[in-house]
Motif scaffolding. Structure first.
Motif, short mmCIF file in Angstrom:
data_model
loop_
_atom_site.label_atom_id
_atom_site.label_comp_id
_atom_site.label_asym_id
_atom_site.label_seq_id
_atom_site.Cartn_x
_atom_site.Cartn_y
_atom_site.Cartn_z
N LEU A 1 1.70 -4.05 -17.08
CA LEU A 1 0.49 -3.70 -16.34
C LEU A 1 0.76 -3.69 -14.84
CD1 LEU A 1 -2.54 -3.17 -16.04
CD2 LEU A 1 -2.88 -5.65 -16.14
N ASP A 2 1.46 -4.68 -14.34
CA ASP A 2 1.79 -4.74 -12.92
C ASP A 2 2.59 -3.51 -12.49
OD1 ASP A 2 1.90 -6.19 -10.31
OD2 ASP A 2 4.05 -6.21 -10.77
N ARG A 3 3.59 -3.15 -13.28
CA ARG A 3 4.41 -1.96 -12.95
C ARG A 3 3.56 -0.69 -12.94
NH1 ARG A 3 8.34 -4.86 -15.90
NH2 ARG A 3 7.63 -3.99 -17.89
N LEU A 4 2.76 -0.51 -13.99
CA LEU A 4 1.95 0.69 -14.09
C LEU A 4 0.91 0.76 -12.98
CD1 LEU A 4 1.21 3.28 -15.57
CD2 LEU A 4 -0.20 1.90 -17.12
N ALA A 5 0.24 -0.35 -12.71
CA ALA A 5 -0.79 -0.38 -11.67
C ALA A 5 -0.20 -0.08 -10.30
CB ALA A 5 -1.50 -1.72 -11.67
N ARG A 6 0.99 -0.60 -10.01
CA ARG A 6 1.64 -0.30 -8.73
C ARG A 6 1.98 1.19 -8.62
NH1 ARG A 6 3.72 -4.91 -5.91
NH2 ARG A 6 3.36 -6.80 -7.13
N GLU A 7 2.43 1.77 -9.72
CA GLU A 7 2.74 3.21 -9.70
C GLU A 7 1.48 4.04 -9.47
OE1 GLU A 7 4.94 4.48 -13.12
OE2 GLU A 7 6.41 2.86 -12.88
N ILE A 8 0.40 3.67 -10.14
CA ILE A 8 -0.86 4.40 -9.97
C ILE A 8 -1.34 4.28 -8.52
CG2 ILE A 8 -3.30 4.49 -10.60
CD1 ILE A 8 -2.40 3.48 -13.42
N ALA A 9 -1.27 3.06 -7.97
CA ALA A 9 -1.70 2.84 -6.58
C ALA A 9 -0.85 3.67 -5.61
CB ALA A 9 -1.63 1.36 -6.24
N SER B 1 3.70 2.21 -0.32
CA SER B 1 2.25 2.26 -0.21
C SER B 1 1.67 0.90 0.18
CB SER B 1 1.67 2.68 -1.56
OG SER B 1 0.29 2.49 -1.59
N ASP B 2 0.62 0.93 1.01
CA ASP B 2 -0.12 -0.29 1.33
C ASP B 2 -1.27 -0.49 0.36
OD1 ASP B 2 1.48 -0.92 3.50
OD2 ASP B 2 0.23 0.19 4.91
N TRP B 3 -1.46 0.46 -0.54
CA TRP B 3 -2.53 0.33 -1.52
C TRP B 3 -2.22 -0.83 -2.46
CZ3 TRP B 3 -6.00 4.54 -3.65
CH2 TRP B 3 -6.39 5.41 -2.64
N THR B 4 -3.27 -1.44 -2.99
CA THR B 4 -3.13 -2.58 -3.89
C THR B 4 -3.84 -2.28 -5.21
OG1 THR B 4 -5.14 -3.61 -3.02
CG2 THR B 4 -3.04 -4.22 -1.98
N ARG C 1 -11.72 4.21 -0.37
CA ARG C 1 -12.01 3.63 0.95
C ARG C 1 -11.44 2.22 1.12
NH1 ARG C 1 -16.22 6.40 -1.00
NH2 ARG C 1 -16.61 8.39 0.01
N ALA C 2 -11.26 1.51 0.03
CA ALA C 2 -10.64 0.18 0.10
C ALA C 2 -9.13 0.25 -0.17
CB ALA C 2 -11.29 -0.78 -0.89
N GLU C 3 -8.62 1.47 -0.42
CA GLU C 3 -7.20 1.70 -0.68
C GLU C 3 -6.68 0.80 -1.79
OE1 GLU C 3 -5.32 1.55 3.19
OE2 GLU C 3 -5.97 3.60 3.61
N ARG C 4 -7.35 0.90 -2.94
CA ARG C 4 -6.95 0.08 -4.09
C ARG C 4 -7.38 0.77 -5.37
NH1 ARG C 4 -11.68 -4.44 -4.82
NH2 ARG C 4 -13.35 -2.90 -4.79
#
Length: 83
Positions: A25-33, A2-5, A70-73
């Motif tokens: 938090l970093d792992r979880l946030a990347r999975e959600i994104a 994913s290119d989402w951040t 719309r900001a893909e994040r």
């Protein structure tokens, strides 16, 4: 991939969290994104409704976040660490 951040708001949201909480938090946030990128395939071209505030937890971590399609994040707005 994913290119989402992901990011957090406010800037001091992570102040005082132990390194293990920030790593989780970093792992979880990347999975959600990544997951949201698969749900909202049109990303920046999205013109429909967007989800409101959502929560997700894993182990001792709970986060509240918004999906900015719309900001893909995703934007983490609250973090609770039960450590």
């Amino acid at each position: 991939m994913s290119d989402w951040t992901w990011e957090h708001d406010p800037d001091d949201l992570l102040a005082g969290l132990p390194p293990e909480a920030i790593a989780e938090l970093d792992r979880l946030a990347r999975e959600i994104a990544t997951r949201d990128s698969m749900i909202f395939l049109e990303g920046a071209a999205h013109s429909g409704d967007v989800p409101g505030l959502r929560r997700e937890s894993r182990g001792r971590l709970m986060v509240s976040y918004l999906t900015d399609v719309r900001a893909e994040r995703i934007v983490i707005v609250q973090v609770t660490w039960f450590g």
